[in-house]
Design a protein around this motif. Structure first.
Motif, PDB file in Angstrom:
ATOM      1  N   SER A   1      -9.967   2.292   7.231  1.00  0.00           N
ATOM      2  CA  SER A   1     -10.548   1.061   6.687  1.00  0.00           C
ATOM      3  C   SER A   1     -10.244  -0.162   7.550  1.00  0.00           C
ATOM      4  O   SER A   1     -10.945  -1.168   7.485  1.00  0.00           O
TER       5      SER A   1
ATOM      6  N   GLN B   1      -1.819  14.701  -1.138  1.00  0.00           N
ATOM      7  CA  GLN B   1      -2.485  13.537  -1.726  1.00  0.00           C
ATOM      8  C   GLN B   1      -2.135  12.263  -0.969  1.00  0.00           C
ATOM      9  O   GLN B   1      -3.016  11.434  -0.673  1.00  0.00           O
ATOM     10  N   THR B   2      -0.855  12.101  -0.616  1.00  0.00           N
ATOM     11  CA  THR B   2      -0.414  10.914   0.112  1.00  0.00           C
ATOM     12  C   THR B   2      -1.122  10.800   1.461  1.00  0.00           C
ATOM     13  O   THR B   2      -1.560   9.713   1.864  1.00  0.00           O
TER      14      THR B   2
ATOM     15  N   PHE C   1       0.827  -1.207   0.000  1.00  0.00           N
ATOM     16  CA  PHE C   1       0.000   0.000   0.000  1.00  0.00           C
ATOM     17  C   PHE C   1       0.863   1.259   0.000  1.00  0.00           C
ATOM     18  O   PHE C   1       0.596   2.193  -0.766  1.00  0.00           O
TER      19      PHE C   1
ATOM     20  N   ASN D   1       0.785   4.086  -2.908  1.00  0.00           N
ATOM     21  CA  ASN D   1       0.413   5.448  -2.536  1.00  0.00           C
ATOM     22  C   ASN D   1       1.510   6.446  -2.886  1.00  0.00           C
ATOM     23  O   ASN D   1       1.253   7.509  -3.464  1.00  0.00           O
TER      24      ASN D   1
ATOM     25  N   TRP E   1      -7.459   7.335   4.669  1.00  0.00           N
ATOM     26  CA  TRP E   1      -8.536   6.429   4.245  1.00  0.00           C
ATOM     27  C   TRP E   1      -8.178   4.983   4.578  1.00  0.00           C
ATOM     28  O   TRP E   1      -9.005   4.226   5.102  1.00  0.00           O
ATOM     29  N   TYR E   2      -6.926   4.586   4.311  1.00  0.00           N
ATOM     30  CA  TYR E   2      -6.496   3.206   4.561  1.00  0.00           C
ATOM     31  C   TYR E   2      -6.473   2.918   6.060  1.00  0.00           C
ATOM     32  O   TYR E   2      -6.837   1.814   6.490  1.00  0.00           O
TER      33      TYR E   2
ATOM     34  N   SER F   1       1.734   9.357  -5.759  1.00  0.00           N
ATOM     35  CA  SER F   1       2.044  10.727  -5.367  1.00  0.00           C
ATOM     36  C   SER F   1       3.164  11.311  -6.229  1.00  0.00           C
ATOM     37  O   SER F   1       3.097  12.469  -6.659  1.00  0.00           O
TER      38      SER F   1
ATOM     39  N   ALA G   1      -4.046  12.029   2.330  1.00  0.00           N
ATOM     40  CA  ALA G   1      -5.470  11.728   2.143  1.00  0.00           C
ATOM     41  C   ALA G   1      -5.694  10.228   1.950  1.00  0.00           C
ATOM     42  O   ALA G   1      -6.576   9.622   2.583  1.00  0.00           O
ATOM     43  N   PHE G   2      -4.892   9.596   1.097  1.00  0.00           N
ATOM     44  CA  PHE G   2      -5.035   8.157   0.845  1.00  0.00           C
ATOM     45  C   PHE G   2      -4.665   7.339   2.080  1.00  0.00           C
ATOM     46  O   PHE G   2      -5.285   6.319   2.378  1.00  0.00           O
ATOM     47  N   SER G   3      -3.648   7.790   2.820  1.00  0.00           N
ATOM     48  CA  SER G   3      -3.202   7.061   4.015  1.00  0.00           C
ATOM     49  C   SER G   3      -4.269   7.079   5.103  1.00  0.00           C
ATOM     50  O   SER G   3      -4.505   6.071   5.780  1.00  0.00           O
TER      51      SER G   3
END
Length: 457
Positions: free
Chosen positions: A450, A439-440, A398, A402, A446-447, A406, A442-444
């Motif tokens: 989860s 951006q990095t 992941f 990610n 979310w993960y 980026s 934001a995705f982190s």
């Protein structure tokens, strides 16, 4: 004097469990020597820039800037794989499965021997195309070629040091790598002063000093490791590859190696883009910023590595809540450093840049870039600490995806777009890195929400 005793009481020393006790205290005691070791490593990397900058011209600085960025990309492969070794050793140590550690170490060292031979051969054969591909200005071509050639010839020393540091840190020992990198730092500075100064070898002399310093550090680390209890005898007959350990090492370490190296490639693209926009002065400015960045990123990078090691042991011991608390503690501490470095680079850039060069034009160009780039000092605290947590959980695929996204979907395109705007300057280009970090993060997040990081061993 016993150096291990000198650091005792402040730094972790020898193999140590990180699954019990105060999280902030253990994390800080592990991270501080790691940070000091990285500081010294950054110092002997910056010594090349500082000493070359004092004894040569902009072409010499440009050669070290471009060459060191390329070598950093290669080093990223080594660091990624060695971190995979740290995580595996930490998992086995935390789970009490110490019989698995010897096979892990033997497999990692054997793999590194093979890779160092292959990479050295490829780089030496392709040296001229590589220097061309980097977009090297004509004035700096020969010095850049010499810098990369010498580093490529001695790349085995880079593999050796990182492998040994990975072993020590997997056991919760962050003091030993500090001692050996301190030796390398001193040796490199002395070598730079002799080879670049009186002998006048320029950028290639700086490269030779670095290779020799790394070699000395690696030899001393092997001597120490053979005498200490690190579950491996470091004999040639023990260098063997175990299939399952190799698979696991590549599964965990390869994503980080790919991530780090491709991130390095993205910065090479940025260097080439900026060089075309502003020539030698612009590439030198990016190079100086890169070296400054090596210092400003030390706290988040160090806590990221400390988080990964501590999380690996706790996940191995079946303590996911403690693992998550480790990440939050590391983030809180590293943010304090991030705010401090942002203030320094944003409000007082000229004072810092003068350490690297007395050239007024280079100082002005670098200060312009730092004005916009400096906000990344705060954002990367989130990036590195989240990455360290996921890496410690074994979710390196992941973090790879990610960070590659980026780099190539945000940082590189943003640099190209911002540099192509009419009237563009280094100030506008400097916003590319903070945009990529956002951006990095934001995705982190979310993960993290989860809960997927809990799944699998």
């Amino acid at each position: 004097m016993n150096l291990k005793k000198l650091f005792s009481g402040i730094f972790t020393s020898g193999a140590q469990s990180l699954t019990e006790g105060s999280i902030p205290l253990l994390l800080t005691r592990f991270a501080i020597p790691y940070m000091v070791a990285n500081l010294l490593q950054a110092l002997y990397g910056a010594a090349d820039m500082i000493i070359v900058g004092q004894f040569t011209d902009a072409a010499g600085l440009s050669a070290v800037s471009i060459g060191s960025q390329f070598i950093f990309m290669i080093n990223s492969i080594v660091i990624g794989l060695s971190m995979g070794g740290t995580i595996m050793i930490g998992r086995f140590f935390g789970a009490g499965e110490e019989h698995e550690i010897e096979d892990t170490i033997g497999t990692m060292l054997s793999l590194f021997v093979i890779l160092s031979v292959v990479i050295t051969a490829l780089l030496l054969v392709m040296i001229d195309p590589i220097v061309d591909l980097l977009g090297t200005p004509a004035d700096a071509f020969e010095q850049t070629r010499g810098y990369i050639f010498i580093n490529a010839a001695g790349i085995a020393t880079m593999f050796a040091y990182n492998a040994l540091a990975a072993i020590f840190r997997g056991f919760g020992d962050s003091t030993s790598p500090l001692i050996f990198v301190a030796v390398a730092c001193i040796a490199n500075v002395v070598g730079d002063l002799v080879l670049v100064g009186p002998l006048g070898w320029g950028a290639p002399g700086a490269a030779l000093a670095t290779v020799c310093a790394q070699g000395l550090s690696a030899v001393l680390a092997v001597i120490y490791a053979r005498r200490a209890d690190y579950r491996f005898d470091f004999r040639l007959k023990s260098l063997r590859i175990k299939k399952q350990k190799l698979i696991n090492l590549l599964r965990i370490g390869l994503p980080m190696a790919v991530q780090f190296s491709l991130t390095g490639i993205s910065f090479i693209f940025i260097m080439a883009t900026v060089s075309k926009m502003g020539g030698v002065a612009a590439s030198a400015a990016i190079g100086i910023t890169s070296k400054l960045n090596g210092f400003t990123m030390l706290p988040p990078m160090s806590f990221s590595a400390a988080i990964a090691a501590m999380v690996a042991q706790n996940m191995g011991a079946g303590k996911p809540k403690r693992a998550r608390s480790t990440m939050y503690s590391g983030l809180s501490i590293s943010l304090c450093f991030g705010v401090f470095t942002f203030i320094g680079l944003f409000f007082f850039p000229h004072s810092v840049i003068r350490i690297f060069t007395p050239d007024p034009a280079l100082i002005a160009a670098t200060a312009l870039y730092l004005k916009s780039f400096s906000s990344d000092c705060i954002l990367v605290c989130f990036v590195f600490c989240l990455n360290g947590f996921f890496n410690g959980c074994g979710k390196t695929a992941f973090t790879m995806a990610n960070n590659i996204f980026s780099a190539f979907a945000v940082r590189v395109p943003a640099t190209w777009i911002l540099s192509g705007i009419e009237g563009a300057s280094l100030f506008s280009v400097g916003f590319a890195a903070p945009l990529a970090s956002l951006q990095t993060i934001a995705f982190s997040l979310w993960y993290l929400r989860s809960g997927r990081w809990k799944k699998g061993r």
